[in-house]
Design an enzyme around this catalytic site. Structure first.
Site, short mmCIF file in Angstrom:
data_model
loop_
_atom_site.label_atom_id
_atom_site.label_comp_id
_atom_site.label_asym_id
_atom_site.label_seq_id
_atom_site.Cartn_x
_atom_site.Cartn_y
_atom_site.Cartn_z
N HIS A 67 0.66 -1.24 -0.01
CA HIS A 67 0.02 -0.02 -0.08
C HIS A 67 1.10 1.19 -0.02
O HIS A 67 0.40 2.17 -0.60
CB HIS A 67 -0.85 -0.12 1.17
CG HIS A 67 -2.08 1.01 1.22
ND1 HIS A 67 -2.69 1.30 2.27
CD2 HIS A 67 -2.38 1.81 0.13
CE1 HIS A 67 -3.65 2.11 1.86
NE2 HIS A 67 -3.33 2.57 0.75
N GLU A 70 2.05 1.90 -3.43
CA GLU A 70 1.27 2.51 -4.29
C GLU A 70 0.98 4.05 -4.10
O GLU A 70 0.92 4.68 -5.09
CB GLU A 70 -0.40 1.86 -3.70
CG GLU A 70 -1.47 2.55 -4.46
CD GLU A 70 -2.71 2.17 -3.87
OE1 GLU A 70 -3.45 3.34 -3.52
OE2 GLU A 70 -3.33 1.14 -3.33
N HIS A 71 1.07 4.24 -2.95
CA HIS A 71 1.08 5.69 -2.52
C HIS A 71 2.38 6.55 -3.21
O HIS A 71 2.30 7.53 -3.55
CB HIS A 71 0.73 6.03 -0.79
CG HIS A 71 -0.27 5.91 -0.51
ND1 HIS A 71 -0.99 7.01 0.29
CD2 HIS A 71 -1.40 5.04 -0.49
CE1 HIS A 71 -2.35 6.73 0.71
NE2 HIS A 71 -2.41 5.38 0.44
N GLU A 147 -4.66 5.04 7.47
CA GLU A 147 -5.67 4.41 6.68
C GLU A 147 -6.06 3.24 7.43
O GLU A 147 -7.03 2.63 7.34
CB GLU A 147 -5.23 4.52 5.28
CG GLU A 147 -5.41 5.75 4.55
CD GLU A 147 -5.06 5.65 2.73
OE1 GLU A 147 -4.54 4.47 2.49
OE2 GLU A 147 -4.99 6.73 2.42
#
Length: 150
Positions: A67, A70-71, A147
């Protein structure tokens, strides 16, 4: 940018794999799968790129790394310092998702900007590291951790 897919300076040659209900899947020599979703009512298309890596590929102590990557891929490259703005300035929208077994990047762009969207995806996969800074990494690590808490 070259529009000739066999040009060695342009994108890798692709093979059309399948077309179903207007959605076409292309496969590059390196295994990259590209799906194109034209929307004739909007004169847009969606570029959807799926990488077969997600959270299940993380080792002990690496939770959230897929994740985080991805960011980081939204943080720019030397060619596209602000990738999101490069597309939004041309009427496009982009996003990504990470899941257990895949990471998915997609843009919906006006049809005449297809080559730009593909170039941007290729560029950020190949050249994201030179633009990565510790400050960007720390910032996005905090965002991903927040998140996960939600």
């Amino acid at each position: 940018m070259s529009s000739n897919l066999s040009d060695p300076k342009g994108p890798a040659p692709s093979t059309t794999v399948l077309t179903i209900e207007g959605i076409t899947e292309y496969r590059l020599k390196n295994g990259l799968k590209v799906l194109l979703f034209p929307d004739r009512s909007q004169q847009t298309l969606t570029v959807n790129i799926v990488y077969k890596v997600g959270s299940r590929h993380e080792g002990l102590g690496e939770g959230g790394m897929a994740h985080l990557l991805e960011h980081m891929l939204f943080k720019g490259t030397p060619t596209f310092p602000d990738a999101k703005a490069a597309l939004q300035d041309r009427g496009a929208q982009m996003n990504a998702t990470t899941w257990f077994d895949r990471t998915n990047y997609f843009e919906t762009v006006p049809s005449h900007h297809l080559e730009l969207a593909l170039w941007l995806e290729s560029d950020r996969m190949g050249w994201m590291l030179p633009a990565m800074t510790q400050e960007k990494l720390d910032n996005q690590r905090d965002v991903v951790m927040n998140e996960r808490r939600q």
